[in-house]
Every structure is written in structure tokens, then in C-alpha cells.
Design a protein around this motif. Structure first.
Motif, short mmCIF file in Angstrom:
data_model
loop_
_atom_site.label_atom_id
_atom_site.label_comp_id
_atom_site.label_asym_id
_atom_site.label_seq_id
_atom_site.Cartn_x
_atom_site.Cartn_y
_atom_site.Cartn_z
N GLY A 47 6.12 9.61 13.25
CA GLY A 47 7.36 9.93 13.93
C GLY A 47 8.40 8.84 13.77
N ASP A 48 9.63 9.17 14.17
CA ASP A 48 10.72 8.20 14.07
C ASP A 48 10.52 7.01 15.00
N ASP A 49 9.61 7.15 15.98
CA ASP A 49 9.35 6.06 16.90
C ASP A 49 8.23 5.14 16.42
N ASN A 50 7.70 5.40 15.21
CA ASN A 50 6.64 4.56 14.67
C ASN A 50 7.09 3.94 13.36
N ALA A 51 6.35 2.94 12.90
CA ALA A 51 6.74 2.25 11.67
C ALA A 51 5.52 1.58 11.06
N VAL A 52 5.59 1.36 9.75
CA VAL A 52 4.62 0.51 9.07
C VAL A 52 5.13 -0.91 9.21
N THR A 53 4.32 -1.78 9.79
CA THR A 53 4.78 -3.15 10.05
C THR A 53 4.32 -4.17 9.02
N ARG A 54 3.20 -3.86 8.34
CA ARG A 54 2.69 -4.86 7.40
C ARG A 54 1.76 -4.22 6.40
N VAL A 55 1.84 -4.69 5.15
CA VAL A 55 0.86 -4.32 4.13
C VAL A 55 -0.17 -5.44 4.09
N VAL A 56 -1.39 -5.12 4.51
CA VAL A 56 -2.44 -6.13 4.62
C VAL A 56 -3.17 -6.32 3.30
N GLU A 57 -3.39 -5.22 2.60
CA GLU A 57 -4.17 -5.24 1.35
C GLU A 57 -3.41 -4.45 0.29
N PHE A 58 -3.36 -5.01 -0.91
CA PHE A 58 -2.66 -4.37 -2.03
C PHE A 58 -3.52 -4.64 -3.27
N VAL A 59 -4.42 -3.70 -3.58
CA VAL A 59 -5.45 -3.93 -4.59
C VAL A 59 -5.37 -2.89 -5.69
N PRO A 60 -5.25 -3.29 -6.96
CA PRO A 60 -5.26 -2.30 -8.05
C PRO A 60 -6.56 -1.52 -8.08
N CYS A 61 -6.46 -0.25 -8.45
CA CYS A 61 -7.61 0.64 -8.58
C CYS A 61 -7.63 1.14 -10.02
N GLY A 62 -8.68 0.82 -10.75
CA GLY A 62 -8.77 1.24 -12.14
C GLY A 62 -9.19 2.69 -12.29
N GLY A 63 -9.19 3.17 -13.52
CA GLY A 63 -9.67 4.51 -13.81
C GLY A 63 -8.57 5.54 -13.81
N GLY A 64 -8.98 6.77 -14.12
CA GLY A 64 -8.02 7.86 -14.17
C GLY A 64 -7.31 7.93 -15.50
N SER A 65 -6.56 9.01 -15.68
CA SER A 65 -5.93 9.25 -16.98
C SER A 65 -4.43 9.12 -16.94
N THR A 66 -3.87 8.74 -15.77
CA THR A 66 -2.41 8.67 -15.68
C THR A 66 -1.99 7.27 -15.26
N GLY A 67 -1.07 7.15 -14.30
CA GLY A 67 -0.43 5.87 -14.03
C GLY A 67 -1.21 4.95 -13.12
N ASP A 68 -0.51 3.91 -12.64
CA ASP A 68 -1.11 2.92 -11.75
C ASP A 68 -1.72 3.58 -10.52
N LYS A 69 -2.78 2.97 -10.02
CA LYS A 69 -3.40 3.40 -8.77
C LYS A 69 -3.71 2.16 -7.94
N LEU A 70 -3.60 2.30 -6.63
CA LEU A 70 -3.75 1.17 -5.73
C LEU A 70 -4.55 1.57 -4.50
N PHE A 71 -5.19 0.57 -3.88
CA PHE A 71 -5.71 0.69 -2.54
C PHE A 71 -4.80 -0.14 -1.63
N LEU A 72 -4.27 0.49 -0.59
CA LEU A 72 -3.47 -0.20 0.39
C LEU A 72 -4.18 -0.21 1.73
N THR A 73 -4.05 -1.30 2.46
CA THR A 73 -4.37 -1.32 3.88
C THR A 73 -3.11 -1.75 4.62
N ILE A 74 -2.75 -1.00 5.65
CA ILE A 74 -1.48 -1.26 6.34
C ILE A 74 -1.71 -1.32 7.84
N GLU A 75 -0.70 -1.79 8.54
CA GLU A 75 -0.69 -1.78 9.99
C GLU A 75 0.54 -1.02 10.48
N TYR A 76 0.40 -0.37 11.64
CA TYR A 76 1.48 0.41 12.25
C TYR A 76 1.95 -0.27 13.53
#
Length: 435
Positions: A47-76
Motif C-alpha cells: 500500500g501507499d502507507d508502506n515502503a521498502v526501506t533497505r536492500v539487505v542482500e543482493f546476490v547474483p543467481c546463475g542459470g537460465g536462458s535469458t537475462g540477469d537473475k538475482l536474489f534480493l532480501t529486503i526490509e519494509y
């Protein structure tokens, strides 16, 4: 690797949200929590009353046949039940690899599908979507979903394709769940429970939604057959005896040329009955599934990786979901699974179709698609793993790390065994008699 291509971009304007959206991983890192906040709000994920406050983890994820892939961990700012903090990100583009970048168009239909999955009552389990947008002119897109926690809690470990014999004691319950999910999604589409504009958003294309077109002339097809037969002679230990006999090779040759000659009639049948066409996953192999058990011990499944999603024929759906299954499934349980598909399809709002008609449709799809594509699989196997001719058999350890060779050999063997069981030439005769 440095990206030097002239079409590289950092941001694109999303066709659906109008936001300036990161086009690759580093652009997303720069955009950070502020972009994710606006994106998730625009998509209705928070909702408009919530927000993502921080990206805790930003890790590349290999594999697949198309573009970049990532694992994110975030805080609200306001954590909520059901609001995931561990996310999966994929981009359509790979600016450093032109071959992979050619697959960027697969995301074009996946983005509206992710929007669709957020509607109340969506009939099957998929990773929860947090954002999806795409720029049709350049094929640039971004999708953010829940991260499937394979091997954690109640979620079973991820399973690689064509390795059921190593990862499952009994594969049948798993394929029952896959077939059930596919049928229920098809039924929801046909019953009008997905969206009022579903056919406009996902129009049926008889070329992309059915068996591949056969591009050989007669001489080219014969050359492909000769290569397939030579593979069986050179590495007989890789194929069951019944599909490499001279008698069956002669049958394959006769049937294949007749299938090519009657391709137009076959495609008219495959695409001519709208009861046998629906919005569905075209590649529901076991590696694109996740499984869990509830408190009662009952098995359930969800499906991931919806690139190229669209309306497709039932033959495409079932081949895409079962072609990599354990041979025991095809040898002993295919009739049960086809009957289950027909039953679940009707029970959840789809038209009544018989198991025999579903089987006939799958048979003729495999005949057409197989001549167009699968007969060339021995070339893939030899290209990816030339030393396979020295293997002790199809489960030799040398196949384990080489997915394209292992998968191609397994699917090619499934295809040949079903050709022998169903007699593709006789099935073609039945179709022509109908006409």
C-alpha cells in the motif's frame, strides 16, 4: 565482462506502469529501495502507507536462458504477514551475451501473466508477484516475485530435469499434481474465471501455440533420419532395443515422410478445436515446479518460470509437462494421467473432453513436433557430449553434469517409445479417415 553493445540501456519506461525501470542488475542496485517502493506500490504489492526501506542482500543467481537473475532480501517499513522479504528478480536482457539476449521476447507475455496471478481466486499456486513491466519496442523487462525456498520448511528440494530416478522414490504423485495444476488453469480460462479480456491479452497463435512447423523437404528429412539411425548404430547401449531395431527404423522412416506430407492436415486438427486450447504453461517440467506437503501430509505443487506463457494446444501442454518424466510414467501411468487431466479440466469448468481425445491430440502433437524437432536430438547429444558413445548406458555418470545431452537423450527415448506404442502412422490414418 564489459558491456559494449550500442543497445545497452540502464532504464526503460514500462509499458504497463510508466515507471523508469532498471534494465539490468547494476541499474537496480543503484535504484535500490526507493525504486522498489514505487514499483511495488504501482503493482499493488504494497500500500501507499508502506515502503521498502533497505536492500539487505543482493546476490547474483546463475542459470537460465535469458537475462540477469538475482536474489534480493529486503526490509519494509511495516512488515506484514504474507509480505515476502526474500525475493527473486529476473531481467529479460543480457547485454553481455547476444545469444542469451535474443531470448528477451519471452518475457513479453509473462508480464501480463504476472499481473493476472494477483487477481483473487487465481486457480493454482505460483510465486507471488511483486512487480512486472516490459518495454515492447526493445524487449526489455523486469519481474520481481517471491523467492521459492527450495529445501526449507515444508518446501521440498529443487529437482533437476530428467533425474527422477535419482531424486524420487515414487514420481507418480508428483506428476499427478503437475497434471492437476495444468488442467485447473486451463479450466479456469475456459470457464471465464481469469479475466474478461483474457483472449485479447493472450491471443492464440496457431504457429507458436502448436507443434513446431516442419522445415525439412523430403531429402532433408531423410538426411535427418539417416543421422538418427546412425546414432542408434554407433551407440546402441543408449537406447532400448525395441526402438533401434531395423523393423522400427523402417516404420519411423515411412511414418515420418507421411507426417511431413500431411502436416497441414495435422496442424488443422491440432489447432482446430478450441476446447483443446487454453492459457497454460508450455514447459512444466519438474525443474519448473515446487512441491510441499500440508499438515495432513498431502502433496501440492506450484509452477515457476512463465516465459512465453500463452494459449497453447493440449498436446503442447502435456508434452511440455511430461516429456522429461521418469520412463515408468510413460510405460505404466500415462493413461491414468491423461484421464486425470480430462477429468480435472471438466470438473473445474472446462468443456467435457474424453481421455481418448486428449490422448489422440497428444499423439498427433508428438508426431508432428517430433518430426519437426526431436529427430534432431541425436545431433544435440553428440555435440554436447561426444564421448557419450563410450558410455555404459543412458544413466552413465558422464551425463550427470551435461544437462543438454542428458535431457535430449531422455526426451528422445520417451518420444521413440511412444511412437512405437501409439503407432504414429496408424494415428495419422485415423485422422485422415475422420477428414
Amino acid at each position: 565482462m564489459t558491456d559494449t553493445r550500442s543497445d545497452r540501456m540502464d532504464l526503460f519506461t514500462g509499458d504497463h506502469t510508466g515507471l523508469a525501470v532498471p534494465a539490468h542488475a547494476e541499474a537496480l542496485r543503484t535504484a535500490g529501495a526507493e525504486f522498489l517502493t514505487w514499483a511495488f506500490r504501482a503493482f499493488g504489492a504494497i500500500g501507499d502507507d508502506n515502503a521498502v526501506t533497505r536492500v539487505v542482500e543482493f546476490v547474483p543467481c546463475g542459470g537460465g536462458s535469458t537475462g540477469d537473475k538475482l536474489f534480493l532480501t529486503i526490509e519494509y517499513a511495516q512488515p506484514e504477514t504474507g509480505l515476502d522479504t526474500r525475493l527473486f528478480v529476473k531481467f529479460s536482457r543480457d547485454f553481455a551475451d547476444e545469444r542469451r539476449d535474443r531470448q528477451r521476447w519471452e518475457m513479453q507475455s509473462e508480464v501480463p501473466f504476472e499481473m493476472l496471478t494477483r487477481r483473487p481466486g487465481f486457480p493454482i499456486r505460483v510465486p507471488r508477484a511483486y512487480f512486472a513491466d516490459y518495454h515492447g519496442e526493445t524487449g526489455t523487462g523486469l519481474i520481481v516475485t517471491e523467492r521459492v525456498a527450495y529445501g526449507e520448511g515444508t518446501i521440498e528440494p529443487h529437482r533437476r530435469k530428467c533425474l527422477d530416478h535419482l531424486t524420487m522414490d515414487d514420481p507418480l504423485p508428483y506428476y499427478r499434481e503437475v497434471v492437476t495444476a495444468l488442467a485447473r488453469l486451463c479450466a479456469a480460462h475456459k470457464a471465464g474465471r481469469l479475466a474478461p479480456d483474457i483472449d485479447a491479452v493472450f491471443p492464440f497463435d496457431p504457429v507458436s501455440g502448436s507443434a513446431d512447423p516442419i522445415r525439412y523437404d523430403a531429402a532433408g528429412l531423410q538426411a535427418e533420419l539417416d543421422r538418427a539411425f546412425a546414432f542408434a548404430e554407433r551407440a546402441p547401449q543408449l537406447l532400448p532395443p525395441e526402438v533401434r531395431s531395423p523393423e522400427f527404423h523402417a516404420q519411423i522412416a515411412r511414418d515420418a515422410h507421411r507426417i511431413r506430407e500431411h502436416e497441414a492436415a495435422l496442424q488443422r486438427y491440432l489447432t482446430g478445436n478450441r476446447d483443446l486450447i487454453a492459457l497454460c504453461h508450455w514447459n512444466a517440467h519438474i525443474d519448473n515446479c515446487f512441491f510441499w506437503r500440508d499438515a495432513a501430509g498431502d502433496l501440492h505443487t506450484g509452477l515457476i518460470d512463465w516465459g512465453r506463457v500463452g494459449q497453447i494446444t493440449f498436446g503442447s501442454i502435456l508434452w511440455g509437462g511430461l516429456s522429461a518424466a521418469h520412463h515408468d510414467i510413460w510405460d505404466h501411468h500415462i493413461d491414468e494421467l491423461l484421464a486425470l487431466f480430462a477429468s480435472e479440466y471438466h470438473a473445474h469448468g472446462g468443456p467435457r473432453v474424453t481421455k481418448d481425445e486428449v490422448e489422440f491430440h497428444l499423439t498427433l502433437h508428438m508426431a508432428t513436433m517430433g518430426v519437426a524437432r526431436v529427430l534432431a536430438f541425436p545431433e544435440v547429444i553428440l555435440f554436447r557430449l561426444p564421448e557419450c558413445v563410450e558410455a555404459e548406458g543412458p544413466q552413465d555418470a558422464m551425463f550427470l553434469p551435461v544437462d543438454p545431452a542428458r535431457n535430449s537423450l531422455h526426451i528422445y527415448t520417451v518420444f521413440l517409445k511412444f511412437w512405437r506404442r501409439q503407432d504414429f502412422g496408424a494415428a495419422l490414418d485415423r485422422l485422415l479417415a475422420r477428414a
